[in-house]
Enzyme design. Structure first.
Site, PDB file in Angstrom:
ATOM      1  N   HIS A 138      -8.896  -8.577   5.870  1.00 59.82           N
ATOM      2  CA  HIS A 138     -10.442  -8.174   6.072  1.00 59.82           C
ATOM      3  C   HIS A 138     -10.854  -9.551   5.330  1.00 59.82           C
ATOM      4  O   HIS A 138     -10.274 -10.208   4.736  1.00 59.82           O
ATOM      5  CB  HIS A 138     -10.914  -7.054   5.134  1.00 59.82           C
ATOM      6  CG  HIS A 138     -10.470  -7.190   3.585  1.00 59.82           C
ATOM      7  ND1 HIS A 138     -11.362  -7.736   2.922  1.00 59.82           N
ATOM      8  CD2 HIS A 138      -9.606  -6.529   2.963  1.00 59.82           C
ATOM      9  CE1 HIS A 138     -10.606  -7.505   1.668  1.00 59.82           C
ATOM     10  NE2 HIS A 138      -9.794  -6.941   1.871  1.00 59.82           N
ATOM     11  N   GLU A 182      -5.947   0.154   1.835  1.00 64.12           N
ATOM     12  CA  GLU A 182      -5.200  -0.597   0.820  1.00 64.12           C
ATOM     13  C   GLU A 182      -4.684   0.257  -0.458  1.00 64.12           C
ATOM     14  O   GLU A 182      -5.002   1.684  -0.441  1.00 64.12           O
ATOM     15  CB  GLU A 182      -6.228  -1.669   0.045  1.00 64.12           C
ATOM     16  CG  GLU A 182      -5.979  -2.248  -1.128  1.00 64.12           C
ATOM     17  CD  GLU A 182      -4.827  -3.418  -0.794  1.00 64.12           C
ATOM     18  OE1 GLU A 182      -3.576  -2.969  -0.366  1.00 64.12           O
ATOM     19  OE2 GLU A 182      -4.897  -4.640  -0.887  1.00 64.12           O
TER      20      GLU A 182
END
Length: 207
Positions: A8, A83
């Site tokens: 990201h 994550e």
């Protein structure tokens, strides 16, 4: 079979050096620009109709949509690409980590699993990442599409070590930078080659 794993764009916690983990932190203005730049570079490399999947966290989904919206395709979401959870370390400065948990930090730096509330161990992260990437690659291959998966620095690194059969006891591969990607080839389940690593929109022409 070609697969791209993309990190990201920048968040404020990236700027401050804080572990984000499962905390849902949005992109900064720079992070949004990074996502657009990465999308522009990837468009020429992933075909007109890639299969795009993202972590459910906003920073990954927003980065994925920068590419998907250009191509008019959907973004699938998979919890397995989330994550790593850092538990009590999320949002804590490196200095505070060192002060409050010196033994755990030393173990973590030695590639071990610190015994902390809410900290997701390496093996668990790796298992879900491998399963997620393999499953989505199966679908992309069946549909004749390139897979582009948007996720996070730690989980991608740990997942890559698993896909490439590299030991977690060594940091053989570094984390991807913001909106950098790894490009892989899969010949069969469990048979992977890393073609490029940590490629960005600025370096793709020479990578």
């Amino acid at each position: 079979m070609q697969v791209f794993l993309v990190r990201h764009g920048q968040t404020q916690w990236n700027v401050e050096g804080l572990l984000q983990g499962s905390s849902d932190i949005p992109l900064t203005d720079l992070g949004r620009r990074q996502a657009e730049s990465a999308a522009a570079a990837l468009v020429a490399r992933v075909g007109d109709d890639p299969l795009i999947v993202a972590s459910p966290l906003e920073r990954a989904r927003h980065t994925a949509h920068a590419l998907a919206d250009r191509l008019g395709v959907d973004v699938e979401v998979d919890e397995r690409l989330r994550e790593r959870a850092y538990g009590v370390w999320e949002g804590v400065t490196p200095e505070e980590r060192e002060r409050r948990w010196p033994e755990e930090v030393a173990l973590w730096h030695a590639h071990g699993d610190p015994m902390l509330p809410g900290f997701e161990e390496h093996d668990a992260v790796q298992s879900r990442m491998i399963a997620g990437v393999e499953d989505w690659t199966d679908r992309a291959e069946a549909e004749g599409r390139i897979l582009v998966a948007f996720a996070h620095g730690s989980c991608v690194r740990v997942g890559l070590h698993g896909l490439l059969d590299l030991p977690l006891t060594h940091r053989t591969l570094g984390n991807l930078g913001n909106t950098a990607w790894s490009q892989l080839t899969r010949r069969a389940r469990g048979d992977w080659t890393l073609d490029r690593h940590n490629v960005t929109a600025d370096t793709v022409a020479v990578a």
